[in-house]
Design an enzyme around this catalytic site. Structure first.
Site, PDB file in Angstrom:
ATOM      1  N   LYS A 141       3.985   1.544  -0.502  1.00 31.35           N
ATOM      2  CA  LYS A 141       3.013   2.404   0.178  1.00 31.35           C
ATOM      3  C   LYS A 141       3.711   3.384   1.133  1.00 31.35           C
ATOM      4  O   LYS A 141       4.901   3.223   1.447  1.00 31.35           O
ATOM      5  CB  LYS A 141       1.995   1.516   0.907  1.00 31.35           C
ATOM      6  CG  LYS A 141       1.140   0.655  -0.058  1.00 31.35           C
ATOM      7  CD  LYS A 141       0.069  -0.138   0.687  1.00 31.35           C
ATOM      8  CE  LYS A 141      -0.774  -0.974  -0.268  1.00 31.35           C
ATOM      9  NZ  LYS A 141      -1.875  -1.702   0.424  1.00 31.35           N
TER      10      LYS A 141
ATOM     11  N   HIS B 276       1.565  -2.709  -2.587  1.00 30.02           N
ATOM     12  CA  HIS B 276       0.421  -3.150  -3.392  1.00 30.02           C
ATOM     13  C   HIS B 276       0.958  -3.923  -4.582  1.00 30.02           C
ATOM     14  O   HIS B 276       2.012  -3.588  -5.119  1.00 30.02           O
ATOM     15  CB  HIS B 276      -0.390  -1.957  -3.917  1.00 30.02           C
ATOM     16  CG  HIS B 276      -1.295  -2.345  -5.056  1.00 30.02           C
ATOM     17  ND1 HIS B 276      -2.533  -2.897  -4.858  1.00 30.02           N
ATOM     18  CD2 HIS B 276      -1.104  -2.331  -6.403  1.00 30.02           C
ATOM     19  CE1 HIS B 276      -3.077  -3.176  -6.036  1.00 30.02           C
ATOM     20  NE2 HIS B 276      -2.229  -2.843  -6.992  1.00 30.02           N
TER      21      HIS B 276
END
Ligand code: RTP
Ligand code: MG
Length: 141
Positions: free
Chosen positions: A11, A117
């Site tokens: 991210k 993620h």
């Protein structure tokens, strides 16, 4: 145990911290192969589509704002039990609750800016890989 593929995203917070290489080393040391990768600046539409399952949740706007706040590194990981293995390497969603030595415990600052993620199940892995790497379906497992 079956060889699986899973979708991973580093991210914006972790890309900004310059720890892509350190996170890749954790994947590789755990026996996960990076079989596809690309860096991207997500559009709002791409981020909203990716996290569509959460669109009714109170944190949805913050999540999308965060995911478009800078470049992300997107990869497909392959290996034995890859989906669960990657989730174990990541640690809990909230880094304060993540086990020591996990990616989120070591690199994330908050539940919003939580470094990585990972797909959470075989079905979501399939959909998420196709979302970012449609061409992989031509020769997918
Ligand atoms: P991810 O999908 O990003 O791998 O994270 P996850 O499975 O561990 O967590 P998930 O429940 O899918 O939530 C997606 C992201 O939304 C943010 N979130 N905020 N404030 C909150 O209660 C809350 N809950 C979730 C997190 O940034 C999480 O990664
Ligand atoms: Mg999730």
């Amino acid at each position: 145990m079956a060889i699986e593929r899973t979708l991973s995203i580093i991210k914006p917070d972790a890309v900004a911290k310059n720890v892509i290489g350190q996170i890749y080393a954790r994947f590789e040391n755990a026996g996960l192969k990076i079989v596809a990768a690309r860096m991207a600046q997500l559009s709002r539409a791409e981020a909203e589509g990716f996290y569509a399952v959460h669109r009714e949740r109170p944190f949805f706007k913050d999540l999308v704002d965060f995911m478009v706040s800078g470049p992300v590194m997107i990869q497909v990981l392959e290996g034995e039990n890859a989906i669960v293995k990657n989730r174990e390497l990541m640690g809990a969603t909230d880094p304060k609750k993540a086990e020591k030595g996990t990616i989120r415990a070591d690199f994330a600052d908050s539940i919003d800016a939580n470094a990585v993620h990972g797909s959470d199940a075989a079905e979501t892995a399939k959909v998420e890989i196709a979302y970012f790497f449609p061409v992989l379906n031509v020769y997918s497992r």
